[in-house]
Motif scaffolding. Structure first.
Motif, short mmCIF file in Angstrom:
data_model
loop_
_atom_site.label_atom_id
_atom_site.label_comp_id
_atom_site.label_asym_id
_atom_site.label_seq_id
_atom_site.Cartn_x
_atom_site.Cartn_y
_atom_site.Cartn_z
N TRP A 43 -7.70 -10.15 -8.70
CA TRP A 43 -6.80 -10.12 -7.55
C TRP A 43 -5.57 -9.28 -7.89
O TRP A 43 -5.14 -9.22 -9.03
CB TRP A 43 -6.40 -11.53 -7.11
N THR A 44 -5.07 -8.61 -6.86
CA THR A 44 -3.88 -7.78 -7.00
C THR A 44 -3.00 -8.02 -5.78
O THR A 44 -3.48 -7.98 -4.65
CB THR A 44 -4.25 -6.28 -7.08
N PHE A 45 -1.72 -8.27 -6.03
CA PHE A 45 -0.76 -8.45 -4.94
C PHE A 45 0.20 -7.26 -4.94
O PHE A 45 0.77 -6.92 -5.96
CB PHE A 45 0.01 -9.77 -5.10
N TYR A 46 0.35 -6.66 -3.76
CA TYR A 46 1.17 -5.46 -3.61
C TYR A 46 2.50 -5.77 -2.92
O TYR A 46 2.62 -6.76 -2.20
CB TYR A 46 0.41 -4.41 -2.79
N SER A 47 3.45 -4.88 -3.11
CA SER A 47 4.80 -5.07 -2.57
C SER A 47 4.84 -5.08 -1.04
O SER A 47 5.78 -5.59 -0.46
CB SER A 47 5.74 -3.97 -3.09
N ASP A 48 3.81 -4.54 -0.39
CA ASP A 48 3.78 -4.57 1.08
C ASP A 48 3.23 -5.88 1.63
O ASP A 48 3.07 -6.03 2.84
CB ASP A 48 2.99 -3.38 1.63
N GLY A 49 2.92 -6.84 0.75
CA GLY A 49 2.47 -8.16 1.18
C GLY A 49 0.98 -8.34 1.26
O GLY A 49 0.49 -9.36 1.75
#
Length: 186
Positions: A43-49
């Protein structure tokens, strides 16, 4: 004179293309805020939500320890994931969109509980596959909160059950209010 003017114009056009191309490249890059792994899933969480889950098998839900549910706006689950683990998105009250893969087979307990802002469910399989998904109990189907179901980018309003579908899972369309008609094969 003409050659000099053409050269200046050509140089200006090249400069604009380079500038635009660089700006586009910067806009396309997103900052990774957090990432992790559960068994064969990543899983990867990005700054754009956006939370993106890829790999194989079960999703797990260990991102819940790192990411605030208030920060997640969109979830994309890639092909290869077959099982969404319990409570994976429970309480994600600001999530508006989720994309589910055609490889998905099972959604476990209370996965979508309290996903009040959920508007759109994008499913990359076909209608026959959706009809067979394992939505067993309350809050396992995102349609309990979502306004729209898109199957292969088509908004489902007129439900035409495909030839060969012999059963529809108990909660496949639970809570979905956009269905205006249902047609069964003869």
């Amino acid at each position: 004179n003409r050659i000099i003017k053409f050269g200046k114009i050509f140089s200006a056009i090249i400069a604009m293309v380079m500038l635009f191309g660089t700006a586009t490249a910067f806009a396309a890059e997103r900052e990774v805020v957090a990432s992790g792994k559960y068994q064969k899933a990543n899983w990867t969480f990005y700054s754009d939500g956006e939370l993106v889950i890829s790999g194989q098998g079960k999703t797990g839900n260990d991102w819940r320890e790192v990411i605030s549910s208030d920060d997640v706006r969109k979830v994309t689950i890639k092909e290869g994931i077959t099982f969404i683990s319990g409570n994976a998105f429970n309480g994600y009250e600001k999530m508006t969109d989720i994309t589910l893969p055609s490889s998905l087979e099972t959604v476990y307990d209370t996965v979508f509980n309290r996903c009040y802002a959920l508007e759109n469910v994008y499913y990359n399989g076909d209608l026959a596959d959706w009809c067979s998904l394992g939505f067993g109990y309350n809050n396992q189907n995102p349609l309990e909160y979502a306004d729209n179901l898109y199957i292969n980018n088509t908004l489902i309003t007129d439900l035409v059950i495909p030839e060969g579908v012999t059963a529809i899972s108990e909660n496949a369309f639970r809570g979905y209010e956009k269905i205006s008609s249902i047609t069964f094969p003869e």
